[in-house]
Design an enzyme around this catalytic site. Structure first.
Site, PDB file in Angstrom:
ATOM      1  N   GLY A 154       6.221 -38.129   5.711  1.00  0.00           N
ATOM      2  CA  GLY A 154       4.848 -38.675   5.134  1.00  0.00           C
ATOM      3  C   GLY A 154       3.630 -37.860   5.235  1.00  0.00           C
ATOM      4  O   GLY A 154       3.998 -36.619   5.187  1.00  0.00           O
ATOM      5  N   GLY A 156       3.426 -41.760   4.272  1.00  0.00           N
ATOM      6  CA  GLY A 156       3.910 -42.708   3.233  1.00  0.00           C
ATOM      7  C   GLY A 156       3.069 -43.615   2.852  1.00  0.00           C
ATOM      8  O   GLY A 156       2.931 -44.310   1.839  1.00  0.00           O
ATOM      9  N   ARG A 157       1.770 -44.034   3.901  1.00  0.00           N
ATOM     10  CA  ARG A 157       1.226 -45.374   3.683  1.00  0.00           C
ATOM     11  C   ARG A 157      -0.106 -45.317   4.617  1.00  0.00           C
ATOM     12  O   ARG A 157      -0.213 -46.265   4.894  1.00  0.00           O
ATOM     13  CB  ARG A 157       2.142 -46.475   3.875  1.00  0.00           C
ATOM     14  CG  ARG A 157       2.575 -46.470   5.364  1.00  0.00           C
ATOM     15  CD  ARG A 157       3.373 -47.966   5.672  1.00  0.00           C
ATOM     16  NE  ARG A 157       4.035 -47.858   6.890  1.00  0.00           N
ATOM     17  CZ  ARG A 157       4.606 -48.754   7.437  1.00  0.00           C
ATOM     18  NH1 ARG A 157       4.832 -50.143   6.542  1.00  0.00           N
ATOM     19  NH2 ARG A 157       5.378 -48.727   8.572  1.00  0.00           N
ATOM     20  N   ASP A 191       6.799 -48.419  -0.961  1.00  0.00           N
ATOM     21  CA  ASP A 191       5.568 -49.143  -1.762  1.00  0.00           C
ATOM     22  C   ASP A 191       4.351 -48.636  -0.976  1.00  0.00           C
ATOM     23  O   ASP A 191       3.016 -49.047  -1.469  1.00  0.00           O
ATOM     24  CB  ASP A 191       5.681 -50.406  -1.913  1.00  0.00           C
ATOM     25  CG  ASP A 191       5.932 -51.262  -0.527  1.00  0.00           C
ATOM     26  OD1 ASP A 191       5.595 -50.820   0.549  1.00  0.00           O
ATOM     27  OD2 ASP A 191       6.681 -52.133  -0.444  1.00  0.00           O
ATOM     28  N   GLY A 192       4.227 -48.084   0.070  1.00  0.00           N
ATOM     29  CA  GLY A 192       2.956 -47.671   0.732  1.00  0.00           C
ATOM     30  C   GLY A 192       2.314 -48.912   1.630  1.00  0.00           C
ATOM     31  O   GLY A 192       1.285 -48.793   1.833  1.00  0.00           O
ATOM     32  N   ARG A 243      -6.479 -48.228  12.223  1.00  0.00           N
ATOM     33  CA  ARG A 243      -6.150 -47.473  13.478  1.00  0.00           C
ATOM     34  C   ARG A 243      -7.322 -46.351  13.641  1.00  0.00           C
ATOM     35  O   ARG A 243      -7.863 -45.959  12.910  1.00  0.00           O
ATOM     36  CB  ARG A 243      -4.974 -47.078  13.856  1.00  0.00           C
ATOM     37  CG  ARG A 243      -4.203 -46.187  12.827  1.00  0.00           C
ATOM     38  CD  ARG A 243      -3.016 -46.209  13.028  1.00  0.00           C
ATOM     39  NE  ARG A 243      -2.124 -45.038  12.301  1.00  0.00           N
ATOM     40  CZ  ARG A 243      -0.964 -44.745  12.347  1.00  0.00           C
ATOM     41  NH1 ARG A 243       0.108 -45.330  13.323  1.00  0.00           N
ATOM     42  NH2 ARG A 243      -0.368 -44.021  11.515  1.00  0.00           N
ATOM     43  N   ARG A 250       0.748 -35.032  13.989  1.00  0.00           N
ATOM     44  CA  ARG A 250       1.804 -34.880  14.898  1.00  0.00           C
ATOM     45  C   ARG A 250       2.656 -33.740  14.671  1.00  0.00           C
ATOM     46  O   ARG A 250       2.498 -32.719  14.123  1.00  0.00           O
ATOM     47  CB  ARG A 250       2.717 -36.169  14.646  1.00  0.00           C
ATOM     48  CG  ARG A 250       2.966 -36.462  13.290  1.00  0.00           C
ATOM     49  CD  ARG A 250       2.201 -37.185  12.262  1.00  0.00           C
ATOM     50  NE  ARG A 250       1.438 -38.159  12.246  1.00  0.00           N
ATOM     51  CZ  ARG A 250       1.885 -39.565  12.354  1.00  0.00           C
ATOM     52  NH1 ARG A 250       3.277 -39.727  12.258  1.00  0.00           N
ATOM     53  NH2 ARG A 250       1.154 -40.360  12.402  1.00  0.00           N
ATOM     54  N   ASP A 332       8.187 -36.857  14.083  1.00  0.00           N
ATOM     55  CA  ASP A 332       7.132 -37.192  13.218  1.00  0.00           C
ATOM     56  C   ASP A 332       6.462 -38.343  13.881  1.00  0.00           C
ATOM     57  O   ASP A 332       5.262 -38.782  13.441  1.00  0.00           O
ATOM     58  CB  ASP A 332       7.761 -37.753  11.977  1.00  0.00           C
ATOM     59  CG  ASP A 332       8.784 -38.748  12.103  1.00  0.00           C
ATOM     60  OD1 ASP A 332       9.814 -38.589  12.468  1.00  0.00           O
ATOM     61  OD2 ASP A 332       8.442 -39.960  11.362  1.00  0.00           O
TER      62      ASP A 332
END
Length: 641
Positions: A154, A156-157, A191-192, A243, A250, A332
């Site tokens: 990622g 990824g979203r 799809d994110g 957030r 990471r 991750d």
């Protein structure tokens, strides 16, 4: 993964349309690439960019007061809180307290701007050619998942959309990141998007952890996309969560640049090692993220690893002391800053069980409560593995590696540096183990109202207490909250008879089991009497340390209540809130707001604790502070989100 959008094909499709061109056009029309008005004034002005089409309703269902206060207090949210309505557990269907739009146009406009940006509908970017350039981004990271190398994963979203100064420390910045706002270059076949269920879980738990004093990313907002359904284990509604953190880098970010080679993995691919990019990332993290205070040319790699180790050790000590289980401690999902990140199938301990597994995907119990500190060590070893060649090179030269440091190095030389760098492993593990033990002991003493350190506490108090909870199936947090009311005067050393008040107190402790019919009262009482006697003597040994207090017992009780939560974000509470919001967002968002209040201030005496007379709202607060349905005790979630 099924395509989440309903796109009608044209009536007379062209040859290109038949190859999917109309889908690409539909998606392009909804990308935020069309310039709008300038969104900020001053030198670093940003412009809002919008999509051509706006056909997706966006509903603000959550705004974190504590996240807003601590991270972006200057953010104008307009009438956002008034549209959510008055927080409540018992009156969510009453018209009084329902969300209302302001009659002040500027307040409405500010809220709409907030929703546009924090949903990902609009984006903040600098004009082309303007310096400094700014635009949204997603990070590339790789990782080990459940102990196996998974390659590139990622983001990824997750899309970072703004960086703003920390109001309490101008040298630090906060990054606002949208989770679930759509596909990124690293989405692979996904799809994110994110579902309402998982978004609510992360939104609430981020602030709950902050309130408990455990390092964490923060939550700011929840925006529902009610007409966008996505397929997970079932069809669910989409939601975008914002957030906040100083950085979302990471351990997997380093693995992406120098992961294991020549290994089979089940991820979405992995690029070749890029040791120059690894140097650039490491220098940036050392200076700008961890702020190691390095001198020019000073080696940074070893300091970065050990500082991240120390921070993550402090974090996992907080997890253990407060019974938090992350569920997916993949590399991750481990922050370089030692922040709890990526809330998935997490849980707080109910009935104490050191082997409890909160993630039903974790069939072998790799990430069970007991093993969490070891899994943090595993992740930090992966960080060392990634940075080992730089560590070795810096040990050899005695200074920081410079640009092009490995460009002309042979494969044998890089292996030599790597071997040398891996010698840091023992020191890394020592730092984690020692820090975890020290911080855990400090937190446990705080929970037990003890002020001084004693090397025997682990064996005589902490582990013995947990064994009693485990043996007699007592609730972890309720037991600690009950212990707040213990006083040494209940133990009468001059009499062989047990004081009736002490018997009553032990009865209260034993009431913290969901299965009273299976309790061995005699054995449990005997064990509690022995433990409370030891605890009483430990408290008495500190009398002189409370010399400034007139009523030592009362002061200690208040301090313990400020360290042992009355409200815990249990699985049954989360499930109930999620169902209420899924059923009806208008009423559910008011319940969500109240639970966020309780999670943000967990030590308050919710439900008029200790009182016989309660209001309708307090009765519901009291229920939300309880163990809930036995069927949901130890409830396991999935990674699906």
């Amino acid at each position: 993964m099924p395509f989440p959008y309903e796109v009608e094909p044209p009536e007379n499709p062209t040859e290109e349309d038949q190859k999917g061109a109309y889908i690409e056009k539909w998606l392009t029309d909804r990308e935020a690439v069309h310039p709008g008005p300038v969104a900020s004034s001053g030198e670093n002005h940003l412009r809002k960019y919008y999509p051509k089409n706006r056909d997706q309703p966006l509903v603000l269902i959550g705004l974190s007061e504590t996240g807003l206060r601590d991270c972006v207090p200057a953010l104008d949210v307009g009438d956002a809180f008034s549209t959510i309505g008055a927080p409540t557990l018992s009156e969510e269907f009453d018209e009084e307290g329902n969300g209302q739009e302001s009659d002040i146009p500027e307040a409405v406009a500010a809220r709409k701007d907030l929703i546009d940006i924090l949903s990902g509908h609009a984006m903040l970017m600098s004009d082309e050619g303007k310096e400094p350039a700014f635009g949204p981004w997603s990070l590339r990271y790789s990782g080990h998942q459940f102990g196996s190398w998974a390659g590139q994963l990622g983001d990824g979203r997750a899309i970072s959309v703004l960086v703003t100064p920390n109001p309490k420390d101008p040298s630090e910045t906060f990054e606002l990141q949208l989770k679930g706002a759509g596909r990124t270059p690293f989405s692979r076949s996904a799809d994110g998007l994110a579902v309402l269920r998982s978004s609510i879980r992360e939104y609430l738990c981020s602030e709950a952890m902050q309130a408990l004093g455990i390092p964490t990313t923060r939550s700011l907002s929840l925006i529902l996309l009610p007409s966008l359904a996505v397929a997970r284990e079932r069809m669910e509604t989409s939601c975008v969560m914002t957030r906040v953190a100083p950085s979302f880098i990471r351990i997997g970010s380093f693995e992406a640049l120098n992961g294991p080679t020549n290994m089979f993995f089940f991820g979405g691919g992995q690029q070749k090692p890029d040791l120059e990019a690894l140097r650039i990332l490491g220098e940036w993290v050392s200076k700008q993220v961890l702020k190691l205070g390095l001198k020019d040319g000073e080696s940074w790699s070893e300091k970065l690893i050990l500082e991240s180790a120390r921070r993550n050790a402090e974090m996992v000590a907080g997890w253990q002391a407060y019974g938090f289980m992350h569920g997916v401690i993949n590399t991750d999902n481990i922050s370089i800053l030692g922040l709890t990140i990526d809330y998935g199938p997490y849980a707080f301990m109910d009935v104490f069980d050191s082997y409890h597994i909160c993630n039903h995907t974790d069939s072998e119990g790799r990430y069970a409560y007991l093993f969490q500190p070891n899994m943090i060590i595993y992740a930090l070893r992966a960080l060392l593995n990634a940075l080992a060649p730089i560590v070795g090179a810096e040990v050899e030269t005695g200074r920081a590696v410079g640009p092009g440091w490995a460009a002309n190095a042979s494969e044998e030389k890089i292996k030599e540096w790597t071997t040398k760098g891996l010698e840091l492993k023992d020191e890394l593990e020592r730092v984690v183990q020692q820090t975890t033990a020290n911080v855990y002991a400090k937190l446990m003493r705080k929970r037990l109202g003890l002020q001084t350190s004693n090397a025997k506490d682990e064996s005589t108090l902490f582990s013995t207490l947990l064994n009693i909870m485990s043996s007699h199936k007592l609730d972890f947090h309720s037991t600690f909250r009950t212990l707040c009311c213990f006083t040494p005067t209940l133990i009468n050393s001059e009499s062989s008879e047990v004081d009736p008040q002490l018997h009553e107190f032990i009865t209260q402790l034993l009431a913290n089991t969901p299965e009273p019919e299976r309790l061995d009262h005699g054995k449990a009482t005997e064990e509690w009497l022995k433990w409370l006697d030891t605890y009483s003597k430990r408290i008495e040994s500190e009398k002189n340390d409370w010399s400034n207090s007139e009523d030592v017992d009362e002061v200690r009780k208040l301090e313990m209540k400020a360290a042992n939560p009355r409200f815990v974000l249990r699985q049954w509470v989360l499930e109930e809130v999620i169902k209420k919001v899924e059923r009806d967002a208008d009423s559910g968002k008011r319940v969500l707001a109240k639970v966020m209040q309780m999670a943000s201030y967990p030590f308050e005496e919710w439900g008029a604790e200790g009182s016989d007379a309660v209001t309708k709202e307090e009765r519901e607060e009291r229920r939300y502070c309880g163990l809930g349905d036995k069927k949901l005790l130890g409830f396991q979630c999935s990674c699906s989100s």
